[in-house]
Design a protein around this motif. Structure first.
Motif, PDB file in Angstrom:
ATOM      1  N   MET A   1       0.853  -1.191   0.000  1.00  0.00           N
ATOM      2  CA  MET A   1       0.000   0.000   0.000  1.00  0.00           C
ATOM      3  C   MET A   1       0.885   1.236   0.000  1.00  0.00           C
ATOM      4  O   MET A   1       1.789   1.357   0.808  1.00  0.00           O
ATOM      5  N   SER A   2       0.641   2.120  -0.877  1.00  0.00           N
ATOM      6  CA  SER A   2       1.489   3.309  -0.983  1.00  0.00           C
ATOM      7  C   SER A   2       1.139   4.309   0.081  1.00  0.00           C
ATOM      8  O   SER A   2       0.036   4.365   0.583  1.00  0.00           O
ATOM      9  N   HIS A  25       4.828  -2.148   5.863  1.00  0.00           N
ATOM     10  CA  HIS A  25       4.306  -0.864   6.323  1.00  0.00           C
ATOM     11  C   HIS A  25       3.027  -0.577   5.572  1.00  0.00           C
ATOM     12  O   HIS A  25       2.978  -0.699   4.357  1.00  0.00           O
ATOM     13  N   SER A  26       2.016  -0.152   6.288  1.00  0.00           N
ATOM     14  CA  SER A  26       0.753   0.180   5.642  1.00  0.00           C
ATOM     15  C   SER A  26       0.311   1.553   6.100  1.00  0.00           C
ATOM     16  O   SER A  26       0.412   1.868   7.278  1.00  0.00           O
ATOM     17  N   ASP A 293      -1.676  -7.351   3.878  1.00  0.00           N
ATOM     18  CA  ASP A 293      -2.889  -6.595   3.568  1.00  0.00           C
ATOM     19  C   ASP A 293      -4.035  -6.976   4.491  1.00  0.00           C
ATOM     20  O   ASP A 293      -4.806  -6.121   4.939  1.00  0.00           O
ATOM     21  N   ARG A 294      -4.161  -8.261   4.793  1.00  0.00           N
ATOM     22  CA  ARG A 294      -5.228  -8.705   5.688  1.00  0.00           C
ATOM     23  C   ARG A 294      -5.051  -8.125   7.091  1.00  0.00           C
ATOM     24  O   ARG A 294      -5.994  -7.639   7.702  1.00  0.00           O
ATOM     25  N   ALA A 299      -6.656  -4.108  11.337  1.00  0.00           N
ATOM     26  CA  ALA A 299      -6.259  -3.023  12.242  1.00  0.00           C
ATOM     27  C   ALA A 299      -6.955  -1.716  11.883  1.00  0.00           C
ATOM     28  O   ALA A 299      -7.380  -0.963  12.768  1.00  0.00           O
ATOM     29  N   ALA A 300      -7.096  -1.450  10.583  1.00  0.00           N
ATOM     30  CA  ALA A 300      -7.710  -0.194  10.145  1.00  0.00           C
ATOM     31  C   ALA A 300      -9.222  -0.208  10.329  1.00  0.00           C
ATOM     32  O   ALA A 300      -9.810   0.747  10.849  1.00  0.00           O
TER      33      ALA A 300
END
Length: 333
Positions: A1-2, A25-26, A293-294, A299-300
Motif C-alpha cells: 500500500m502506498s 508498512h501500511s 494486507d489482511r 487493524a484499520a
C-alpha cells in the motif's frame, strides 16, 4: 500500500534471510490537508472576533470596575495567544514530511493543545485568587455597563465557538482553541447574570463569586485536554483500543498463529499507528503480501489504525535475525 502525503519516506518491503523475515508498512494518512485548511480559516475568524472583544472588555471592565469583566478580558487575551499558537501549529502540521521528520510535523498540534490546556488551568487559578481578594474587600461595580459589554461578548463568543465547533472533533489542537472560546462564552454568561443581579439588588459580591464558578468550569475542561495531550505525547495506547482484543482479532485471521510485541500509539488527533510481530503458517510465507494486507485491513477497519508496521515471521524463521537475541525472543518487549 502506498503512502500518501505527508508521510513520504514510508514503504512496504519484503526481504528474505535464511529465516525469511518480512516487514510491512501500511498507510492511510491522507486526512490532514483538508481539515487543516478549514481549521486555519476558522481560527483566523475566531481570532479576529476575540481581539475586538478583548479590547471592548478591558475598556468596559475598567470603567465599570468589574472583576468578572476584566477576568473575561484576561481570558480572551490568553485565547488570542492560544488561537495564534493553534494557527501556527496547523500551519506547520500541514508541511510535508522530511528525511529527518518522517512522520511530518503533526505532533506540533498536540504540543499546542497541551500548552493551551496548561495556560487555561493557570489562568483560572489566578482568576480565583483575584476573586478571593474581592470577597475579602468587596468593591462597587457598574452593573449596567458590565451587562451591556458582557452581552456583546457573549454573542461574539457564541459565533467564534460555532465556527470552531465543526473542526474540534477532528483536531485536539482546535479542540483546545474551541475550549478557550467556549470558556469565554461561559464567562460572558456569568458576567451577564452578575450584571442583572447587581442592577436589581446591588449585591456586588456576586461578581467575584461568579468568577470562581466560571474558573472551576474552565479547569474541568482544560484538565481533560491536558490529560489527553500528555497521553499522546507519552505514546499511550489510544483509549478506544484494547491490546489483548487487538491481538485476538489478528489471530483470528486465517494463517496467523500468533501476534505479539504489539505497540499502538497516536501520532496526532485521530491518527493511530501500530507495530507488531505476527507469526504465520510456514506454507503461507509465499503469500506474504496478502497476509500483510489482511492484517493491516483488520487493524484499520476494527481499530482505526491508519499506519501499521508488521514483522511477518514463520515457525522455521531464525529469530536471531529479527531480534538480535539468542533463542526465541517472543514476549520480550
Amino acid at each position: 500500500m502506498s503512502a500518501p502525503e505527508p508521510f513520504k519516506n514510508q514503504h512496504d518491503h519484503d526481504h528474505d534471510h535464511d529465516g525469511q523475515d518480512h516487514h510491512g508498512h501500511s498507510h492511510a494518512l491522507g486526512h490532514g490537508m483538508d481539515r487543516s485548511e478549514g481549521g486555519k480559516r476558522g481560527l483566523l475568524v475566531a481570532l479576529s472576533i476575540t481581539v475586538l472583544m478583548m479590547a471592548a472588555e478591558i475598556i468596559g471592565g475598567l470603567l465599570s470596575n468589574s472583576l468578572a469583566l476584566l477576568s473575561d478580558a484576561g481570558h480572551m487575551f490568553t485565547d488570542n495567544l492560544a488561537l495564534l499558537l493553534s494557527f501556527f501549529a496547523l500551519k506547520f502540521a500541514s508541511m510535508p514530511a522530511t528525511d529527518r521528520k518522517t512522520f511530518g510535523f503533526y505532533r506540533l498540534e498536540i504540543l499546542a493543545a497541551f500548552v493551551n490546556g496548561t495556560v487555561l488551568v493557570f489562568m483560572s487559578f489566578y482568576i480565583m485568587y483575584e476573586a478571593y481578594l474581592r470577597i475579602l474587600h468587596p468593591q462597587p461595580v457598574g452593573g449596567r455597563l458590565m451587562l451591556v459589554v458582557a452581552l456583546i461578548g457573549l454573542v461574539a463568543n457564541v459565533i467564534g465557538a460555532f465556527i470552531l465547533n465543526k473542526h474540534s472533533s477532528t483536531s485536539l489542537n482546535i479542540r483546545g482553541a474551541y475550549l478557550h472560546i467556549l470558556g469565554d462564552a461561559l464567562s460572558s454568561v456569568g458576567v451577564v447574570i452578575g450584571g442583572v443581579i447587581i442592577l436589581n439588588t446591588g449585591w456586588y459580591l456576586i461578581d467575584p463569586l461568579l468568577s470562581i464558578l466560571i474558573s472551576f468550569v474552565i479547569i474541568y475542561s482544560a484538565w481533560a485536554l491536558v490529560k489527553e495531550s500528555v497521553n499522546i505525547l507519552l505514546e499511550s495506547v489510544p483509549s478506544h483500543i484494547d491490546i489483548d482484543e487487538l491481538a485476538a482479532e489478528l489471530q483470528k485471521i486465517e494463517g496467523v498463529r500468533e501476534a505479539y510485541h504489539i505497540h499502538v500509539w497516536t501520532i496526532t488527533s485521530g491518527v493511530h499507528a501500530m507495530s507488531a510481530h505476527v507469526v504465520i503458517d510456514d506454507q503461507l510465507v509465499s503469500r506474504n503480501r496478502e497476509m500483510l494486507d489482511r492484517i493491516s485491513s483488520v487493524a484499520a477497519d476494527k481499530f482505526k489504525v491508519m499506519h501499521s508496521t508488521i514483522q511477518i515471521e514463520c515457525e522455521r524463521c531464525d529469530l536471531n535475525l529479527v531480534c538480535g537475541l539468542p533463542g526465541r525472543a517472543r514476549g520480550v518487549q
